[in-house]
Each structure stands twice: as structure tokens, then as C-alpha cells.
Write a protein that holds these residues in place. Structure first.
Motif, PDB file in Angstrom:
ATOM      1  N   ARG A 100      10.253  15.227   4.963  1.00 19.44           N
ATOM      2  CA  ARG A 100      10.319  14.856   5.383  1.00 19.44           C
ATOM      3  C   ARG A 100       9.256  14.176   5.659  1.00 19.44           C
ATOM      4  O   ARG A 100       8.334  14.947   5.340  1.00 19.44           O
ATOM      5  CB  ARG A 100      11.094  14.486   6.747  1.00 19.44           C
ATOM      6  CG  ARG A 100      12.493  14.877   7.416  1.00 19.44           C
ATOM      7  CD  ARG A 100      13.268  14.660   7.689  1.00 19.44           C
ATOM      8  NE  ARG A 100      12.779  13.050   8.736  1.00 19.44           N
ATOM      9  CZ  ARG A 100      13.772  11.485   8.351  1.00 19.44           C
ATOM     10  NH1 ARG A 100      14.314  12.075   6.774  1.00 19.44           N
ATOM     11  NH2 ARG A 100      13.241  11.173   8.712  1.00 19.44           N
ATOM     12  N   THR A 101       9.023  12.700   5.365  1.00 17.35           N
ATOM     13  CA  THR A 101       7.643  12.694   5.442  1.00 17.35           C
ATOM     14  C   THR A 101       7.523  11.369   6.899  1.00 17.35           C
ATOM     15  O   THR A 101       7.926  10.920   7.066  1.00 17.35           O
ATOM     16  CB  THR A 101       7.228  11.299   4.157  1.00 17.35           C
ATOM     17  OG1 THR A 101       7.683  10.058   4.167  1.00 17.35           O
ATOM     18  CG2 THR A 101       7.087  12.411   2.477  1.00 17.35           C
ATOM     19  N   GLY A 102       6.209  10.915   6.609  1.00 13.58           N
ATOM     20  CA  GLY A 102       6.185   9.727   7.748  1.00 13.58           C
ATOM     21  C   GLY A 102       7.435   8.315   7.970  1.00 13.58           C
ATOM     22  O   GLY A 102       7.389   7.478   9.129  1.00 13.58           O
TER      23      GLY A 102
ATOM     24  N   ARG B  89       1.044  -1.208   0.106  1.00 13.89           N
ATOM     25  CA  ARG B  89       0.004  -0.181   0.422  1.00 13.89           C
ATOM     26  C   ARG B  89       0.791   1.340   0.158  1.00 13.89           C
ATOM     27  O   ARG B  89       0.756   2.391  -1.213  1.00 13.89           O
ATOM     28  CB  ARG B  89      -0.954   0.469   1.373  1.00 13.89           C
ATOM     29  CG  ARG B  89      -2.075  -0.773   1.173  1.00 13.89           C
ATOM     30  CD  ARG B  89      -3.193  -0.126   2.350  1.00 13.89           C
ATOM     31  NE  ARG B  89      -2.388  -1.080   3.405  1.00 13.89           N
ATOM     32  CZ  ARG B  89      -2.668  -2.031   4.095  1.00 13.89           C
ATOM     33  NH1 ARG B  89      -2.869  -3.466   3.749  1.00 13.89           N
ATOM     34  NH2 ARG B  89      -1.875  -1.487   5.378  1.00 13.89           N
ATOM     35  N   LEU B  90       2.155   1.726   0.562  1.00 14.38           N
ATOM     36  CA  LEU B  90       3.023   2.418   1.027  1.00 14.38           C
ATOM     37  C   LEU B  90       3.284   2.256  -0.460  1.00 14.38           C
ATOM     38  O   LEU B  90       3.906   3.669  -0.826  1.00 14.38           O
ATOM     39  CB  LEU B  90       3.505   1.987   1.760  1.00 14.38           C
ATOM     40  CG  LEU B  90       4.715   2.837   1.965  1.00 14.38           C
ATOM     41  CD1 LEU B  90       4.601   4.404   2.305  1.00 14.38           C
ATOM     42  CD2 LEU B  90       5.666   3.112   2.435  1.00 14.38           C
TER      43      LEU B  90
ATOM     44  N   ALA C 292      10.979   5.704   0.868  1.00 17.13           N
ATOM     45  CA  ALA C 292      10.797   5.819   2.667  1.00 17.13           C
ATOM     46  C   ALA C 292      11.557   4.082   3.049  1.00 17.13           C
ATOM     47  O   ALA C 292      11.793   2.861   1.555  1.00 17.13           O
ATOM     48  CB  ALA C 292       8.909   4.898   2.045  1.00 17.13           C
ATOM     49  N   TYR C 293      11.548   3.766   4.097  1.00 18.90           N
ATOM     50  CA  TYR C 293      11.995   2.985   4.525  1.00 18.90           C
ATOM     51  C   TYR C 293      11.267   1.910   5.523  1.00 18.90           C
ATOM     52  O   TYR C 293      10.892   2.293   6.088  1.00 18.90           O
ATOM     53  CB  TYR C 293      12.918   4.095   6.287  1.00 18.90           C
ATOM     54  CG  TYR C 293      14.048   5.080   5.203  1.00 18.90           C
ATOM     55  CD1 TYR C 293      15.450   4.431   4.737  1.00 18.90           C
ATOM     56  CD2 TYR C 293      13.980   5.724   5.456  1.00 18.90           C
ATOM     57  CE1 TYR C 293      15.589   5.211   4.119  1.00 18.90           C
ATOM     58  CE2 TYR C 293      14.813   6.796   4.512  1.00 18.90           C
ATOM     59  CZ  TYR C 293      16.142   6.339   4.009  1.00 18.90           C
ATOM     60  OH  TYR C 293      16.845   7.358   3.625  1.00 18.90           O
ATOM     61  N   LEU C 294      11.204   0.963   5.078  1.00 20.19           N
ATOM     62  CA  LEU C 294      10.932   0.017   5.366  1.00 20.19           C
ATOM     63  C   LEU C 294      10.688  -0.690   6.320  1.00 20.19           C
ATOM     64  O   LEU C 294      10.123  -1.438   7.541  1.00 20.19           O
ATOM     65  CB  LEU C 294       9.841  -1.080   4.139  1.00 20.19           C
ATOM     66  CG  LEU C 294       9.636  -0.820   2.988  1.00 20.19           C
ATOM     67  CD1 LEU C 294      10.049  -1.947   1.775  1.00 20.19           C
ATOM     68  CD2 LEU C 294       8.592   0.295   3.088  1.00 20.19           C
ATOM     69  N   HIS C 295      12.375  -0.875   6.768  1.00 14.04           N
ATOM     70  CA  HIS C 295      12.787  -1.633   7.855  1.00 14.04           C
ATOM     71  C   HIS C 295      13.941  -0.505   8.345  1.00 14.04           C
ATOM     72  O   HIS C 295      15.078  -0.916   7.726  1.00 14.04           O
ATOM     73  CB  HIS C 295      13.246  -2.713   7.323  1.00 14.04           C
ATOM     74  CG  HIS C 295      12.476  -4.224   7.872  1.00 14.04           C
ATOM     75  ND1 HIS C 295      12.769  -4.624   8.974  1.00 14.04           N
ATOM     76  CD2 HIS C 295      11.520  -4.304   7.024  1.00 14.04           C
ATOM     77  CE1 HIS C 295      10.393  -5.876   8.833  1.00 14.04           C
ATOM     78  NE2 HIS C 295      10.830  -5.636   7.845  1.00 14.04           N
TER      79      HIS C 295
END
Length: 149
Positions: free
Chosen positions: A24-26, A8-9, A37-40
């Protein structure tokens, strides 16, 4: 996060317009021509934690690697087999003083290779960064219109 949440991201990143300035995002950062995006992320308990024992760190690393493999399989079923891209030569160019465009500079600095798809006008890169000789692991995704280095 679950694989469904990661998907979904990624879908949201593909659909969103790029900002005109770096923000910056969440889950990471976005800028002109890209979302990352950093998933881990290592600093969110997936890497070397202060009070974590080695077994916990190794378990999180195994989960990070498993999430990477699941995403490669699922995204591959959507868009075909990804390109496996070595970042060695791009890293060497950076070390020699060449400036790489964002978002590639961050990816090249931390990872040895990535999985890459081109979907419509955007590149989707999935990067698994493993700490050499340790238990750290970082899984990230980049959606960009900037060609890879």
C-alpha cells in the motif's frame, strides 16, 4: 488535490521502480510491474458520504469529472491523443472466470473505459469510474509495464 499535484504524482509513479511485492502507498497500491493511485477515491469524500447532501455529492462528482478532463488534455499535450479503451470485453472475460493480471483486474472491475498512453516501456491509464444512476465518482491512474487486457 490540484491538477498540478496529480501531474506530479503521475510523474513520480513513472519514475519509481516497481516493488517486488504488493504494498500500500499513500495514494493507492504498488506491486510487481505496476503503481496505482486513486486521485478521487470514493472513500475519501468524493463518493457517497454519510452526512453529505446530494448537492455536495454532485459538486464533488462534477469536480472529479473536470479533473479527469483536465488531465486528459494535459497528458495528451505531452504524449499525444490517448487510446479510448472499452473494458466491456475484459469484464465479460473476468465474469467468465478468466484471471486478469494486476493491475488490470481492479481497473476492469470498476470502470467502463479508460484513456491509455504508452510512453517508453510503460502504459499510463487514466480511469474515470462513475456510479451508474448515482453521484459517486472515482478517478484513478495506473502506471504499468503489463500490457492491457
Amino acid at each position: 488535490m490540484t491538477t498540478a499535484h496529480h501531474l506530479r504524482l503521475i510523474d513520480g509513479m513513472r519514475a519509481r521502480a516497481f516493488p517486488v511485492e504488493r504494498v500500500r502507498t499513500g495514494s493507492g497500491v504498488s506491486g510487481p510491474g505496476y503503481h496505482a493511485a486513486y486521485l478521487h477515491p470514493e472513500d475519501a469524500g468524493y463518493g457517497l458520504g454519510g452526512d453529505d447532501d446530494e448537492a455536495d455529492r454532485l459538486e464533488r462528482r462534477a469536480q472529479c469529472v473536470a479533473d479527469h478532463e483536465a488531465l486528459v488534455t494535459l497528458l495528451g499535450s505531452r504524449w499525444g491523443e490517448p487510446q479510448l479503451v472499452s473494458l466491456f470485453s475484459a469484464r465479460e472475460r473476468m465474469v467468465s472466470g478468466e484471471e486478469l493480471p494486476e493491475p488490470w483486474a481492479d481497473v476492469v472491475a470498476g470502470c467502463e473505459y479508460l484513456r491509455l498512453w504508452q510512453v517508453e516501456e510503460r502504459w499510463i491509464a487514466l480511469a474515470l469510474c462513475l456510479e451508474e444512476g448515482g453521484s459517486g465518482c472515482e478517478l484513478s491512474v495506473v502506471v504499468t509495464e503489463t500490457d492491457p487486457p
